[in-house]
Motif scaffolding. Structure first.
Motif, PDB file in Angstrom:
ATOM      1  N   UNK A  21      71.765 165.852  95.360  1.00 45.50           N
ATOM      2  CA  UNK A  21      71.838 164.400  95.196  1.00 45.50           C
ATOM      3  C   UNK A  21      70.777 163.818  94.262  1.00 45.50           C
ATOM      4  N   UNK A  22      69.593 164.429  94.202  1.00 52.51           N
ATOM      5  CA  UNK A  22      68.587 163.879  93.300  1.00 52.51           C
ATOM      6  C   UNK A  22      68.339 164.788  92.106  1.00 52.51           C
ATOM      7  N   UNK A  29      69.151 166.260  88.502  1.00 53.75           N
ATOM      8  CA  UNK A  29      69.867 165.816  87.308  1.00 53.75           C
ATOM      9  C   UNK A  29      70.888 166.833  86.809  1.00 53.75           C
ATOM     10  N   UNK A  78      66.849 161.046  85.498  1.00 50.70           N
ATOM     11  CA  UNK A  78      67.321 159.905  86.299  1.00 50.70           C
ATOM     12  C   UNK A  78      68.038 158.848  85.457  1.00 50.70           C
ATOM     13  N   UNK A  84      74.086 160.037  85.842  1.00 50.22           N
ATOM     14  CA  UNK A  84      74.639 161.261  86.410  1.00 50.22           C
ATOM     15  C   UNK A  84      75.594 161.814  85.367  1.00 50.22           C
ATOM     16  N   UNK A 118      78.349 163.313  85.263  1.00 48.56           N
ATOM     17  CA  UNK A 118      79.806 163.134  85.294  1.00 48.56           C
ATOM     18  C   UNK A 118      80.215 161.731  84.854  1.00 48.56           C
TER      19      UNK A 118
END
Ligand code: SF4
Ligand code: SF4
Ligand code: SF4
Ligand code: SF4
Ligand code: FES
Lengths: 157, 556
Positions: free
Chosen positions: B106-107, B109, B215, B218, B220
Motif C-alpha cells: 500500500x505504501x 511505489x 509518492x 500510483x 496504475x
C-alpha cells in the motif's frame, strides 16, 4: 381479449350514476378513511427532524477518516479507495509522513460527496481501516463547494 | 541432432518439439516460443547471476530443477515449465522470498509494476507460515536521487551489476550476510552517476525508489506515451508517464539500436521545465495578451504575407527542438519569402560513453540532424554565421525566431542578434531578451507537447508523441484549444505555421503532423518512402543520413 387463457377479463369502466358523477360520496369515503387513521393514531411517519429513525445496521452514510491511538489519521495514502471508487470522487495527494513509524500520509484527501454513490467500496478496499461510512446522512449545505469534504472535515465526521 | 539447421538447436518445450538458435538460455528461448518464465535477477541487459531461483524449471538433464536463466538449451533437452515439480519448486522459492518481505504494497511505489507482487499472485502461497519476527534492514538515502527500503530488497543484485557493468561506477554492494544481506553504498560514496536512475527501473521490487517520483502517483493511474527524450541528440526511446496531464516520470523504452534499456538522469529528470510557471503560455502582441490564438496566428500570417514573394528582407532563426514537420513548414515559409534560415544550438555538454556502450551525446538538443536534413542546409553551422551577420548589420524587415530552449538556456548570440529587425516574431518557451522586444510572441510547445518526428545523431528517424496531440486534436476542431501537458494550453508551432500558410494562401488547409510528414516525404529525398504509420516503435535509419553499420538500412 388477450391470448392468455388465464388472463383476467378486461374490466369495462362502469357507467357512473348521478351520485357517482358528483364525486361527493367518494370524497367523503376518503376523508373518513383518513379520519379513521387519525383516531387510531397508528401513522408511520416521523416528525423529522425532531424525531429521527435509528439507521439500520450497515447503513452507508457519510465517510469518516479514522484516527489511530495517537490521534493521527490512519490513512497511508495508498489510493486503494480512490482506485476502486466507481464514482471517481476521491482525490488524494500523498506526502511523506513526518512520523518515524509511518512513511506516507495524505496531504490532500477530498471526497466529492455529491458524486459519491455511497456504495461503501472505499471502506472495503482500505487496507488500514482508515475510511469508513458512518450513519450520518443529514448534512445540508448552502453551496456545492461545501459538499467537497477535505481531510479535516472527514476526520471530524 | 544432425537434421537441425546451422546454429539451431532442437529441444522440447512442454512436450512440443521446438528449434531455437544455439547458445540461448532456456528462459530466453522459452520466451521466444511464448512461454514466459518468472525471473527476478535475470535482465536481458545484464550478466547472468542466477541467484534468485524463481525461474526454476524441470529438465530431463538433472533430477533437480534447473535455473532457466542460466541453463543453455542443447539438442535433446526436454523442459517442463509447468510440471508439478517445477511449479512446486517455484512456489517454495516464492515462499522464501516472502518470509522477510514487509508486504507494504500500500505504501510502496513499485506496487502495480512489481514483479514480486505479480509472481506472488501467480505462484505464491495464500498465507505465510512464517510466524517468527521479520528482519529489519536499513531504509536510507543512497544518493541524491535514490533511496533504499532495505526490507523490500530481495538481493537479486541487478542494481549492483548495473553499476558494475553498464555505468561502470560500481557504487553499490551487498552488505551483511544471510537473510540480513542488503544493498548499500560504500561509506561516503553516494550513488550519483549519470545513469543512476536506471537502478530504480530495474529493481524488481520497491527497494530502490526514485526520490523524484516517490509518492507522486500510483503507477496504475499513469497514462503512457511512447516518445523519445529531448535531452540530447541521442534520442533515447522513452515512455512519458502522465497523470491528469502532468508528467510524473520518464521511463526508458527498450531499443537495442539506441539506448538498450537505459536512459540518463539528465533526460529522466529533465522534464520539469514543461510545468514551469514562467513558461510563455499565451500569445502576446508586445506586452499585451492576444485574446485568441487564432488571432495571433492571423497576425503571423499577415506578417508572412507582407513579406511573401521576396520583397522584404526576412530572417528565420530555428531551434533544434523543432520537429521535422515543423522544419518542413519553416522551409515553406522561407521559400515563399526568400528568407535566410539559420539557428543556434544550446550550450553543449559532455559526451560520455559508458562501459555498457550507453552513450550520452554532448549535443543537448534532439533534432539538429532532422532540421538540417529537412531544410537541406547546415542551418546550425555556416548558416548561423550568415544569419547572425545579417541581423547584426541591420535592415532586416522581419525576423521569426524559434526559441524552444528548455530552461531558457538560449545561446547569447541569439538574444543579442534578434533585437535589430523591424518586425519581430518569437516562438518561445521562456521569456528572455529574444522575446521581450518582439512584436508578436507565440508559445512554443515543449518536447512533451509535440507531435512529429526527430532524427537522432545516428540519422535514425523516430516518432515524438504527446499525450494530447495538440497538433492533431486542434486541427480537428479549429478554434478549440487542446489540453496539453502544461496548463494553460499550448498550441505547437506546427499549428501556428500552418495557419499562417493558409492565411497567405500557400496551403489550402491545415494538416495533422502525419499529413505534413507526407508532404515532407514527397519532397525530400532523405524522407522518401517514410510515413508516420510506417515508422516502427524503435525508429528507422534514414537514407543518406545513417552512418554505415547502424540499423538495417533505409527503406527507400
Ligand atoms: S462510497 Fe463508493 S462512491 Fe462513495 S467514495 Fe466510497 S467508493 Fe466512492
Ligand atoms: S484505502 Fe484507506 S489507507 Fe488507502 S488511501 Fe484510502 S483511506 Fe487511505
Ligand atoms: S535493491 Fe532491488 S535491484 Fe538491488 S538487489 Fe535489492 S531487489 Fe535487487
Ligand atoms: S542520453 Fe540523451 S536522449 Fe538519452 S536520456 Fe539522456 S538526455 Fe535523453
Ligand atoms: S532469474 Fe534465474 S535465478 Fe534469478
Amino acid at each position: 381479449m388477450g391470448h392468455d387463457a388465464h388472463a383476467e377479463p378486461e374490466k369495462k369502466p362502469g357507467k357512473l350514476g348521478l351520485l357517482g358523477k358528483a364525486y361527493l360520496p367518494a370524497i367523503a369515503q376518503g376523508l373518513l378513511h383518513t379520519l379513521g387513521h387519525i383516531v387510531k393514531w397508528d401513522h408511520n411517519t416521523l416528525n423529522y427532524p425532531d424525531e429521527k429513525r435509528a439507521p439500520f445496521p450497515g447503513y452507508r452514510g457519510e465517510h469518516r477518516l479514522t484516527r489511530d491511538e495517537q490521534g493521527r489519521e490512519k490513512c497511508v495514502a495508498c489510493f486503494m479507495c480512490s482506485t476502486v471508487c466507481p464514482a471517481h470522487c476521491i482525490e488524494i495527494v500523498a506526502e511523506e509522513a513526518p512520523w518515524p513509524d509511518r512513511e506516507k500520509r495524505p496531504k490532500i484527501f477530498n471526497i466529492d460527496m455529491m458524486r459519491c454513490i455511497y456504495c461503501g467500496m472505499c471502506e472495503w478496499a482500505c487496507p488500514c481501516e482508515a475510511i469508513e461510512l458512518t450513519e450520518v446522512f443529514n448534512i445540508p449545505v448552502r453551496t456545492r463547494a461545501e459538499k467537497i469534504y477535505d481531510k479535516e472535515r472527514l476526520l471530524s465526521n | 541432432m544432425s537434421d537441425s539447421g546451422a546454429g539451431m538447436v532442437s529441444w522440447v518445450l512442454n512436450g512440443d518439439p521446438v528449434e531455437s538458435p544455439a547458445g540461448m538460455t532456456i528462459l530466453e528461448a522459452a520466451k521466444a516460443h511464448g512461454a514466459e518464465l518468472p525471473h527476478f535477477c535475470y535482465h536481458p541487459g545484464l550478466s547472468i547471476a542466477g541467484n534468485c531461483r524463481i525461474c526454476l524449471v524441470e529438465t530431463n538433464r538433472s533430477p533437480k530443477p534447473a535455473i532457466s536463466c542460466s541453463e543453455r538449451i542443447s539438442d535433446g533437452l526436454e523442459v517442463q515449465t509447468h510440471s508439478e515439480k517445477a511449479v512446486e519448486a517455484r512456489e517454495g522459492v516464492m515462499e522464501f522470498q516472502l518470509i522477510n518481505h514487509p508486504l507494504d504494497c500500500p505504501v510502496c511505489d513499485k506496487a502495480g509494476e512489481c514483479t514480486l507482487q505479480d509472481y506472488s499472485f501467480d505462484h505464491g502461497p495464500d498465507e505465510s507460515r512464517f510466524v517468527e519476527k521479520k528482519n529489519i534492514r536499513h531504509t536510507k538515502d543512497l544518493g541524491p536521487t535514490i533511496k533504499i527500503w532495505g526490507n523490500r530488497c530481495i538481493v537479486c543484485t541487478r542494481c549492483i551489476r548495473f553499476c558494475d557493468e553498464i555505468s561502470g561506477t560500481g557504487e553499490l554492494c551487498v552488505v551483511a550476510r544471510g537473510d540480513r544481506s542488503v544493498v548499500d553504498v560504500f561509506p561516503g560514496i553516494p550513488i550519483d552517476n549519470p545513469l543512476a536512475g536506471n537502478v530504480v527501473d530495474i529493481c524488481p521490487v520497491g527497494a530502490l525508489i526514485s526520490k523524484d517520483f516517490m509518492f507522486q502517483s500510483r503507477v496504475w493511474n499513469n497514462e503512457h506515451t511512447e516518445t523519445v527524450c529531448g535531452g540530447c541528440a541521442r534520442g533515447c526511446n522513452v515512455t512519458v508517464e502522465t497523470n491528469e496531464g502532468f508528467v510524473k516520470r520518464l521511463m526508458p523504452r527498450e531499443n537495442t539500436d539506441v539506448n538498450d534499456w537505459w536512459m540518463c538522469d539528465f533526460g529522466r529528470y529533465g522534464w520539469r521545465y514543461a510545468h514551469d510557471d514562467r513558461r510563455v503560455s499565451v500569445p502576446r502582441r508586445g506586452a499585451e495578451a492576444v485574446e485568441t490564438e487564432l488571432e495571433a496566428h492571423r497576425d503571423l500570417g499577415e506578417l508572412v504575407r507582407g513579406a511573401w514573394g521576396g520583397s522584404k528582407k526576412v530572417a528565420i532563426v530555428v531551434d533544434p527542438f523543432l520537429t521535422c514537420e515543423e522544419a518542413h513548414l519553416v522551409g515553406r515559409v522561407a521559400a515563399g519569402t526568400g528568407a535566410t534560415v539559420g539557428g543556434w544550438l544550446p550550450p553543449s555538454g559532455d559526451e560520455l560513453t559508458f562501459p555498457g556502450k550507453f552513450k550520452i551525446s554532448g549535443e543537448k538538443c534532439p533534432n539538429r540532424r532532422g532540421v538540417e536534413a529537412v531544410l537541406g542546409q547546415e542551418v546550425f553551422g555556416s548558416q548561423a554565421k550568415a544569419v547572425e551577420s545579417m541581423l547584426n548589420s541591420g535592415g532586416v524587415d522581419l525576423v521569426i525566431v524559434f526559441a524552444g530552449f528548455p530552461n531558457a538556456d538560449c545561446p547569447d548570440a541569439l538574444a543579442s542578434a534578434v533585437g535589430k529587425a523591424t518586425a519581430r516574431v518569437a516562438f518561445t518557451l521562456f521569456d528572455g531578451a529574444w522575446s521581450e522586444a518582439a512584436d508578436l510572441v507565440l508559445p512554443s510547445a515543449s518536447v512533451f507537447e509535440k507531435e512529429g518526428t526527430y532524427v537522432n545523431e545516428d540519422g535514425r528517424l523516430q516518432r515524438v508523441r504527446s499525450k494530447d496531440r495538440p497538433g492533431d486534436a486542434q486541427l480537428a476542431q479549429p478554434g478549440l484549444h487542446s489540453a496539453s501537458i502544461s496548463s494553460p494550453w499550448v498550441t505547437s508551432e506546427l499549428v501556428a505555421l500552418q495557419r499562417a500558410l493558409v492565411h497567405v494562401g500557400d496551403a489550402e488547409r491545415s494538416l495533422s503532423a502525419a499529413g505534413v510528414f507526407r508532404q515532407l516525404a514527397d519532397s525530400n529525398e532523405h524522407f522518401k518512402g517514410q510515413s508516420h504509420r510506417g515508422i516502427p516503435a524503435t525508429g528507422v535509419p534514414l537514407g543518406g543520413l545513417a552512418p554505415a553499420g547502424v540499423g538495417e538500412g533505409s527503406e527507400s
